[in-house]
Enzyme design. Structure first.
Site, short mmCIF file in Angstrom:
data_model
loop_
_atom_site.label_atom_id
_atom_site.label_comp_id
_atom_site.label_asym_id
_atom_site.label_seq_id
_atom_site.Cartn_x
_atom_site.Cartn_y
_atom_site.Cartn_z
N ASP A 115 0.84 -1.19 0.00
CA ASP A 115 0.00 0.00 0.00
C ASP A 115 0.88 1.24 0.00
O ASP A 115 2.11 1.17 0.14
CB ASP A 115 -0.98 -0.01 1.16
CG ASP A 115 -0.31 0.17 2.52
OD1 ASP A 115 0.94 0.29 2.56
OD2 ASP A 115 -1.02 0.17 3.54
N ASP A 142 -6.05 1.98 -1.06
CA ASP A 142 -4.70 2.17 -1.60
C ASP A 142 -3.87 0.90 -1.47
O ASP A 142 -2.64 0.95 -1.59
CB ASP A 142 -4.01 3.33 -0.87
CG ASP A 142 -3.78 3.04 0.61
OD1 ASP A 142 -4.66 2.37 1.21
OD2 ASP A 142 -2.77 3.48 1.17
#
Length: 449
Positions: free
Chosen positions: A332, A375
């Site tokens: 991420d 994300d």
């Protein structure tokens, strides 16, 4: 001058002779007797005169009988001749009628034989068409069941169409929505040199009519097109038969067969067959597109969580039956929430899109890149052990370091290798724990278990 015999004289002449002998001779005798009485008041007839008168009367009667007989015989001969003439005419008419009947019968027989021959030919053609259609449907059905990807099915469709229509080259062209150009997706045949890689304008090409009218067309020669359309077509052999790849009245492309292996031209049945095959191909293309859309993340244009789960299920089940390796990377963006708060969500979307496009170029063809959520992203690495996964993870991290964004971003990366008898869930949990540990150790770090 020819002298006609009595038998050759007409009936009218015979009647005149009879009239003169029977009527005039007795009148002459009577007139002579009347003259004697008027002059001498008595008959001054000598025995010699009486003898002469009797001779004349007898002669007249004999001649009259002879003339009458000849006249009657003439009438009889005339009647017989007329009867014979009528019989002959009737015979001729009967012969003509029989001849006419014979001719009409012969013509009817000839017509019947021609009709029978045509019906037999149509029957044979229908049987051949049924066999061809059955073969085509069988191949398509088997292809739908056995081909797991659209490329294999499209190749089968093009190959089947080319064979069924006795063509030399078959091709499927798909419409690029961004460039409005047709580009060749699949091509079969031995004479494809110079054709592969060609692009065709949507508005000005040989296939424009198919896209516009959404109907099958037959192109018989190069002379039917303008100079702008002829350049690409110079590599093709004519005649060309084309059909639209249709789905819900939307044209996805064109299915075409070029040239014939045997002399002749394509016909209406060929147009109909190709059109129906193109419909099947269009449905398959649409299903593939829908399937792709269902498995694609709309923001980053990479696979979504749904596809990631499906691939992991398939790979873990396969490894339980066949030996091999499987690794998984999860990463991420460090400080993504802060980036969004500082620059706004649109800039955050740009960051994610830019990042995924750059990383996609660094991955191998077999690697499966997915958006895990928010994300977070995952990369599935089939037939890859942990050392190979480490190489891929470092490439991903280096790629993120070189991106030109509002400010530099870093990635925390965790990963794990599948070990028997782990499930898909076990592998996800293991890789997620590695990511969590990497973030705990200060972020901007790669940690594989």
């Amino acid at each position: 001058m020819k002298i006609l015999s009595f038998n050759e004289t007409s009936i009218l002449r015979k009647f005149l002779i009879f009239f003169l002998l029977v009527s005039i001779v007795p009148l002459v005798v009577l007139f002579y007797i009347y003259f004697q009485i008027q002059q001498y008041h008595e008959l001054q007839i000598s025995p010699e005169d009486i003898t002469a008168i009797l001779l004349w009367v007898i002669l007249g009667i004999v001649c009259g009988y002879w003339a009458m007989r000849k006249t009657i015989l003439g009438f009889i001969e005339t009647a017989r001749a007329g009867q014979q003439a009528i019989a002959s005419s009737l015979s001729n008419l009967e012969g003509s009628a029989k001849q006419l009947e014979t001719n009409e019968t012969a013509q009817l027989n000839q017509t019947f034989r021609a009709i029978t021959s045509r019906l037999e030919e149509d029957r044979r053609n229908l049987e051949a068409a049924k066999k061809t259609l059955h073969s085509v449907l069988t191949k398509i059905s088997v292809g739908l069941a056995s081909n797991q990807n659209i490329n294999g099915f499209m190749h089968l469709i093009v190959e089947t169409a080319t064979e069924a229509l006795d063509g030399k080259i078959g091709l499927a062209l798909l419409l690029n929505k961004d460039s409005d150009q047709l580009q060749i997706k699949t091509i079969v045949g031995n004479e494809t040199i110079g054709i592969q890689g060609l692009l065709f304008s949507k508005e000005d090409s040989a296939f424009s009519s198919v896209l516009k009218h959404k109907k099958s067309i037959l192109i018989t020669s190069l002379n039917e097109f303008k100079d702008a359309s002829r350049t690409a077509l110079e590599h093709f052999e004519f005649p060309i038969i084309c059909a639209p790849l249709l789905v819900n009245d939307t044209v996805l492309g064109v299915l075409a067969v070029c040239g014939k292996r045997t002399p002749g031209n394509f016909n209406e049945d060929d147009l109909s067959l190709l059109y129906n095959m193109a419909l099947q191909a269009g449905v398959a293309l649409n299903n593939d597109e829908l399937k792709s859309l269902a498995n694609i993340d709309p923001l980053t244009n990479i696979f979504n969580y749904r596809h990631m789960v499906a691939v992991l299920d398939y790979e873990t089940m396969r490894l339980k039956r066949y030996p091999g390796n499987l690794s998984m990377i999860i990463f991420d963006v460090d400080g993504f929430k802060k980036y969004n708060d500082e620059y706004g969500h649109p800039e955050g979307d740009i960051l994610l899109n830019t990042l995924t496009q750059a990383i996609s170029k660094k991955l191998r063809f077999s690697d499966v890149f997915c958006r895990y959520g928010g994300d977070e992203f995952a990369v599935i690495l089939p037939q890859t052990a942990l050392p190979g996964a480490l190489i891929v993870a470092n490439k991903i991290k280096e790629t993120a370091d070189t991106l030109a964004l509002k400010h530099k971003v870093t990635l925390s990366i965790g990963g794990a290798e599948w070990i028997h008898p782990m499930t898909r869930h076990d592998l996800l949990v293991k890789a997620d724990k590695a990511l969590y540990r990497a973030k705990e150790q200060g972020k901007d770090k790669v940690l594989l278990i």
